[in-house]
Design a protein around this motif. Structure first.
Motif, PDB file in Angstrom:
ATOM      1  N   LEU A 249       0.795  -1.254   0.059  1.00  0.00           N
ATOM      2  CA  LEU A 249       0.097  -0.075  -0.097  1.00  0.00           C
ATOM      3  C   LEU A 249       1.132   1.263  -0.171  1.00  0.00           C
ATOM      4  N   VAL A 250       2.139   1.208   0.080  1.00  0.00           N
ATOM      5  CA  VAL A 250       2.913   2.230   0.160  1.00  0.00           C
ATOM      6  C   VAL A 250       2.822   3.450  -0.885  1.00  0.00           C
ATOM      7  N   PRO A 251       3.061   2.760  -2.211  1.00  0.00           N
ATOM      8  CA  PRO A 251       2.606   3.605  -3.350  1.00  0.00           C
ATOM      9  C   PRO A 251       1.587   4.419  -3.409  1.00  0.00           C
ATOM     10  N   ALA A 252       0.310   3.487  -3.030  1.00  0.00           N
ATOM     11  CA  ALA A 252      -1.083   4.141  -2.784  1.00  0.00           C
ATOM     12  C   ALA A 252      -1.195   5.214  -1.864  1.00  0.00           C
ATOM     13  N   VAL A 253      -0.597   4.874  -0.639  1.00  0.00           N
ATOM     14  CA  VAL A 253      -0.646   6.052   0.229  1.00  0.00           C
ATOM     15  C   VAL A 253       0.360   7.352  -0.093  1.00  0.00           C
ATOM     16  N   ARG A 254       1.387   7.233  -0.549  1.00  0.00           N
ATOM     17  CA  ARG A 254       2.035   8.326  -1.123  1.00  0.00           C
ATOM     18  C   ARG A 254       1.341   8.958  -2.121  1.00  0.00           C
ATOM     19  N   ILE A 255       0.490   8.542  -3.157  1.00  0.00           N
ATOM     20  CA  ILE A 255      -0.326   9.124  -4.088  1.00  0.00           C
ATOM     21  C   ILE A 255      -1.287   9.890  -3.511  1.00  0.00           C
ATOM     22  N   MET A 256      -1.818   9.383  -2.522  1.00  0.00           N
ATOM     23  CA  MET A 256      -2.988  10.322  -1.913  1.00  0.00           C
ATOM     24  C   MET A 256      -2.498  11.308  -0.960  1.00  0.00           C
ATOM     25  N   ALA A 257      -1.133  10.957  -0.297  1.00  0.00           N
ATOM     26  CA  ALA A 257      -0.766  12.081   0.361  1.00  0.00           C
ATOM     27  C   ALA A 257      -0.245  13.108  -0.438  1.00  0.00           C
ATOM     28  N   ASP A 258       0.061  12.858  -1.655  1.00  0.00           N
ATOM     29  CA  ASP A 258       0.598  14.242  -2.607  1.00  0.00           C
ATOM     30  C   ASP A 258      -0.675  14.651  -3.228  1.00  0.00           C
ATOM     31  N   ALA A 259      -1.740  13.813  -3.472  1.00  0.00           N
ATOM     32  CA  ALA A 259      -3.144  14.512  -3.738  1.00  0.00           C
ATOM     33  C   ALA A 259      -3.863  15.360  -2.779  1.00  0.00           C
ATOM     34  N   GLY A 260      -3.516  15.154  -1.442  1.00  0.00           N
ATOM     35  CA  GLY A 260      -3.912  15.865  -0.378  1.00  0.00           C
ATOM     36  C   GLY A 260      -3.260  17.326  -0.302  1.00  0.00           C
ATOM     37  N   ILE A 261      -2.156  17.163  -0.456  1.00  0.00           N
ATOM     38  CA  ILE A 261      -1.218  18.286  -0.593  1.00  0.00           C
ATOM     39  C   ILE A 261      -1.401  19.163  -1.662  1.00  0.00           C
ATOM     40  N   ALA A 262      -1.943  18.812  -2.925  1.00  0.00           N
ATOM     41  CA  ALA A 262      -2.151  19.591  -4.043  1.00  0.00           C
ATOM     42  C   ALA A 262      -3.587  20.212  -3.797  1.00  0.00           C
ATOM     43  N   LEU A 263      -4.506  19.745  -2.860  1.00  0.00           N
ATOM     44  CA  LEU A 263      -5.750  20.267  -2.309  1.00  0.00           C
ATOM     45  C   LEU A 263      -5.524  21.662  -1.778  1.00  0.00           C
ATOM     46  N   LEU A 264      -4.355  21.608  -1.142  1.00  0.00           N
ATOM     47  CA  LEU A 264      -4.225  22.913  -0.289  1.00  0.00           C
ATOM     48  C   LEU A 264      -4.211  24.351  -1.082  1.00  0.00           C
ATOM     49  N   PRO A 265      -4.828  25.448  -0.474  1.00  0.00           N
ATOM     50  CA  PRO A 265      -4.597  26.731  -1.157  1.00  0.00           C
ATOM     51  C   PRO A 265      -3.427  26.968  -1.421  1.00  0.00           C
TER      52      PRO A 265
END
Length: 324
Positions: A249-265
């Motif tokens: 699951l490491v690659p998936a979690v990294r993708i979702m973490a980066d996707a979360g950062i991309a949501l920040l203003p």
């Protein structure tokens, strides 16, 4: 949560494995993958919620609520959760409360799981379970008090602080849905904020913004109160290095973490020191989520929203129907 019920994404029905053995193997693969993904947000609160009962109970909102749609997509909600956590840490009093009274630094998965259970329970749970969750959080908040590093006292049940935590969450969840799932009309977005304001107020928040415009105004007004400290940067580091039980699951979690950062203003990315890769983070996270999200949806199946929908559609017992 939506998702294909019969075969993994990318395999057309005409090419899906045939025969009982292949079906059993596919079902076993799906069950195993789903269990590993659910493990990311498994709660260790000790509470068990019954999403199938009582019959006829629509919960606090009911199946037609916009929050039922927004909160049903696991990949978007996980990305939104990352964004919300990073936003919340920019408020020095909110961060102090979590830093002093939480085990998130050693058990980030546990905190994520407890938060996920609260959101799922108040969205899809029965009315009794949802109110019990809210009451439990209020009791926990009542004991969370202290002094921040800047000398100011804090209390987790401070109405203004509750409003900040709420806005950071719901604005992140809605932004994640709009970016990674699909569009909602402005009226639907406003309905979402109106619905979720009810939860914030039951927790004790006041002056809760209840529309897209009000949320934007609130966030702009709060910016002078936000501070990025060494503690904030430590949270960023922990999020970026989030431990995962299964190496798969490491690659998936990294993708979702980066996707979360991309949501920040953009201003929040800049303040948190995450703006260096802003130009490429959004398209990369979008591409990653397009690949990852369908697989996660397939692994997880229909999810809690479908169970709650079936519960609400069942005929209510006569006694319950007469008392309502």
């Amino acid at each position: 949560m939506s998702g294909s019920q019969g075969h993994p994404p990318g395999i057309p029905p005409s090419m899906s494995p045939a025969g009982g053995l292949h079906r059993r193997l596919l079902d076993r693969l799906r069950a195993r993958a789903g269990a590993q993904v659910r493990g990311l947000t498994r709660s260790n609160s000790g509470l068990s919620l019954d999403y199938d009962n009582p019959p006829g109970d629509p919960g606090l909102f009911g199946p037609d609520a916009v929050c039922w749609r927004v909160h049903a997509d696991f990949p978007a909600m996980l990305a939104g959760g990352v964004s919300a956590l990073l936003m919340q840490t920019m408020h020095p009093l909110a961060l102090a409360g979590v830093w002093d009274h939480s085990t998130f630094r050693t058990d980030m998965q546990g905190r994520l799981g407890r938060t996920a259970q609260f959101i799922a329970g108040t969205t899809y749970g029965s009315r009794a379970d949802a109110l019990a969750l809210i009451d439990r959080v209020r009791r926990i908040h009542a004991a969370v008090k202290g002094t921040a590093p800047d000398g100011r006292p804090y209390a987790a049940d401070d109405p203004a602080l509750l409003t900040w935590v709420h806005v950071a969450e719901v604005s992140s969840f809605l932004t994640a849905y709009l970016r990674y799932v699909g569009p909602l009309s402005l009226a639907e977005q406003d309905r979402y904020y109106e619905e979720e304001a009810r939860i914030a107020e039951l927790l004790g928040a006041t002056e809760v913004p209840r529309s897209t415009a009000a949320i934007a105004t609130y966030l702009e007004r709060m910016r002078p109160e936000l501070v990025v400290s060494e503690r904030s940067r430590e949270v960023v580091r922990l999020v970026m290095a989030m431990p995962v039980a299964s190496p798969l699951l490491v690659p998936a979690v990294r993708i979702m973490a980066d996707a979360g950062i991309a949501l920040l203003p953009h201003w929040a990315q800049r303040e948190l020191g995450l703006h260096g890769a802003t130009a490429i983070r959004r398209p990369v996270s979008l591409a990653g989520m397009r690949v990852l999200a369908p697989t996660l949806r397939w692994a997880l199946g229909s999810g809690l929203a479908a169970r709650a929908r079936r519960r609400a559609a069942k005929p209510a017992p006569a006694a319950l129907a007469q008392s309502s």
